[in-house]
Structures are given as C-alpha cells and as structure tokens.
Design an enzyme around this catalytic site. Sequence first.
Site, PDB file in Angstrom:
ATOM      1  N   HIS A   1      42.450  95.645  87.636  1.00 42.06           N
ATOM      2  CA  HIS A   1      44.021  94.834  87.763  1.00 42.06           C
ATOM      3  C   HIS A   1      44.405  94.683  89.270  1.00 42.06           C
ATOM      4  O   HIS A   1      45.009  93.715  89.617  1.00 42.06           O
ATOM      5  CB  HIS A   1      44.872  95.526  87.059  1.00 42.06           C
ATOM      6  CG  HIS A   1      44.540  95.522  85.420  1.00 42.06           C
ATOM      7  ND1 HIS A   1      44.706  96.893  84.530  1.00 42.06           N
ATOM      8  CD2 HIS A   1      44.084  94.630  84.577  1.00 42.06           C
ATOM      9  CE1 HIS A   1      44.323  96.431  83.491  1.00 42.06           C
ATOM     10  NE2 HIS A   1      44.024  95.083  83.276  1.00 42.06           N
TER      11      HIS A   1
ATOM     12  N   LYS B   1      46.016  94.186  71.413  1.00 43.47           N
ATOM     13  CA  LYS B   1      44.630  94.713  70.973  1.00 43.47           C
ATOM     14  C   LYS B   1      45.056  95.813  70.189  1.00 43.47           C
ATOM     15  O   LYS B   1      45.874  96.324  70.239  1.00 43.47           O
ATOM     16  CB  LYS B   1      44.000  95.114  72.289  1.00 43.47           C
ATOM     17  CG  LYS B   1      43.406  93.976  73.274  1.00 43.47           C
ATOM     18  CD  LYS B   1      43.062  94.650  74.699  1.00 43.47           C
ATOM     19  CE  LYS B   1      42.584  93.176  75.368  1.00 43.47           C
ATOM     20  NZ  LYS B   1      42.804  93.792  76.953  1.00 43.47           N
TER      21      LYS B   1
ATOM     22  N   ARG C   1      36.394  89.233  83.996  1.00 39.50           N
ATOM     23  CA  ARG C   1      35.153  90.046  84.314  1.00 39.50           C
ATOM     24  C   ARG C   1      34.029  89.479  83.488  1.00 39.50           C
ATOM     25  O   ARG C   1      33.697  88.487  83.959  1.00 39.50           O
ATOM     26  CB  ARG C   1      35.459  91.331  83.494  1.00 39.50           C
ATOM     27  CG  ARG C   1      36.794  92.162  83.966  1.00 39.50           C
ATOM     28  CD  ARG C   1      37.149  93.313  83.287  1.00 39.50           C
ATOM     29  NE  ARG C   1      37.716  92.848  81.996  1.00 39.50           N
ATOM     30  CZ  ARG C   1      38.021  93.501  80.891  1.00 39.50           C
ATOM     31  NH1 ARG C   1      38.311  94.855  81.082  1.00 39.50           N
ATOM     32  NH2 ARG C   1      38.522  93.073  79.645  1.00 39.50           N
TER      33      ARG C   1
ATOM     34  N   SER D   1      41.525  99.152  80.695  1.00 35.87           N
ATOM     35  CA  SER D   1      42.320 100.061  80.470  1.00 35.87           C
ATOM     36  C   SER D   1      41.876 100.917  79.354  1.00 35.87           C
ATOM     37  O   SER D   1      41.948 102.148  79.323  1.00 35.87           O
ATOM     38  CB  SER D   1      43.476  99.753  79.802  1.00 35.87           C
ATOM     39  OG  SER D   1      44.046  98.855  81.197  1.00 35.87           O
TER      40      SER D   1
HETATM   41  O1  PNS Z   1      46.005  92.856  79.324  1.00 35.01           O
HETATM   42  P1  PNS Z   1      45.673  91.917  78.201  1.00 35.01           P
HETATM   43  O2  PNS Z   1      45.581  92.375  76.849  1.00 35.01           O
HETATM   44  O3  PNS Z   1      44.717  90.759  78.409  1.00 35.01           O
HETATM   45  O4  PNS Z   1      47.186  90.878  78.230  1.00 35.01           O
HETATM   46  C1  PNS Z   1      47.372  89.884  76.885  1.00 35.01           C
HETATM   47  C2  PNS Z   1      48.533  89.090  77.408  1.00 35.01           C
HETATM   48  C3  PNS Z   1      49.912  90.041  77.451  1.00 35.01           C
HETATM   49  C4  PNS Z   1      48.433  88.431  78.561  1.00 35.01           C
HETATM   50  C5  PNS Z   1      48.746  88.265  75.927  1.00 35.01           C
HETATM   51  O5  PNS Z   1      48.892  88.978  74.896  1.00 35.01           O
HETATM   52  C6  PNS Z   1      50.031  87.488  76.106  1.00 35.01           C
HETATM   53  O6  PNS Z   1      50.179  86.327  76.851  1.00 35.01           O
HETATM   54  N1  PNS Z   1      51.075  87.990  75.192  1.00 35.01           N
HETATM   55  C7  PNS Z   1      52.344  87.107  75.488  1.00 35.01           C
HETATM   56  C8  PNS Z   1      52.358  86.495  73.840  1.00 35.01           C
HETATM   57  C9  PNS Z   1      51.818  84.906  74.025  1.00 35.01           C
HETATM   58  O7  PNS Z   1      52.263  84.091  74.744  1.00 35.01           O
HETATM   59  N2  PNS Z   1      50.852  84.531  73.410  1.00 35.01           N
HETATM   60  C10 PNS Z   1      50.305  83.095  73.297  1.00 35.01           C
HETATM   61  C11 PNS Z   1      49.358  83.159  74.056  1.00 35.01           C
HETATM   62  S1  PNS Z   1      47.913  83.120  73.120  1.00 35.01           S
END
Ligand code: PNS
Length: 163
Positions: free
Chosen positions: A17, A41, A92, A130
Amino acid sequence: MKRAVCPGTFDPMTSGHLDIVERAAAIFDEVVVAVAVSADKGGGPLFTPEERVEMATAVTSHLPNVTVRQFDSLLVDLARQVEATVIVKGLRAVTDFEREFQMAQLNYRIDSAIETMFIVSIPDYMYLSSSAVKQIAGHGGSVEGLVPAHVNKRLVERLGTGR
Ligand code: PNS
C-alpha cells in the site's frame, strides 16, 4: 492542482500500500489516503478506523503532500468532498482485476468526472495483502518487510509477542 484519493481498508497498511501511495504522491500534487470505516471483505477489521488512520498517518509522514482521513460514505462522495478528480488504486495479480474493474465501472457510473487509475504493484508486493499479513502475524510468523516498522510494532502489540 491535481488531487487524488487513494482509498482502502488498510487493516493494516502494508508495504505494498505504502509503495502505491508514494508513487501516487510523486505523480499528483496532493494525495488523500481514505481509510474506509467498514471493510467490505469478510470478517471484521483487526484495527479500529482510528487505529488504521493513526498507522497510515505515521507511515506516510515523510510525504508532505499526503494526508489521511477516514470515510464512511460512497467513495465518489468522499472524492467530491475533498475535491479529488482521480481515484488511485494499486493493482496486483490478475485476481484483483475483476473486483477493481467492477468498482471502477460503478464509480464511473456514479460520477464520470472522477477517473479511476491503477498503479501496478512491484513484483515484491504482488502477492502481499493485509489479510495475509494478519494471518502470518496471528500465527506468530514474522511480517518484517511486508509492513512498515511502525505497523509491525502495532501488530505485535495487538497480537502478542514473539515477532
Ligand atoms: O482495501 P480495499 O478492500 O480494496 O478497499 C475497498 C474500498 C474501501 C475502496 C471500497 O470498498 C469502497 O470504495 N468502499 C466505499 C463504498 C463505495 O463507494 N462503494 C461503491 C464502489 S463499488
């Protein structure tokens, strides 16, 4: 002034990250690291949003154009709020692609003024996540080098000694 938002759960922030944030900070005038309060997740986060923000702030303190904040909204709303026009995500292995592609498509559909851009992970961090870090550290293994030293310290505090 080009501002990008670098979102994630960061539970915790890994060396992978950090590499993406550093490379984004070299491209954009300002980078906002956005720590999502809720993880999408499986399983609850190991660290609270405040702890994740603290760690991300500490490990990016050498980057003057990077700030860290938490958010609990649509990512696109957060981007609008901080006046960022780009979402930067690390990519990745191909296994990331489908999920990232879906998120990028949906975000574009919500607001086409905000572009998603991907920075490809360096081979060293290609299989780093993570979840893997938490699994290794949780079973007493060393995650030195996989996470910044400050995060390693927090993991030891949270999961016990011996690393
Ligand atoms: O570290 P991650 O799990 O890849 O992060 C995921 C994240 C936080 C970027 C994603 O879950 C997110 O954007 N959440 C906010 C809610 C949202 O906007 N959802 C619509 C996009 S599909």
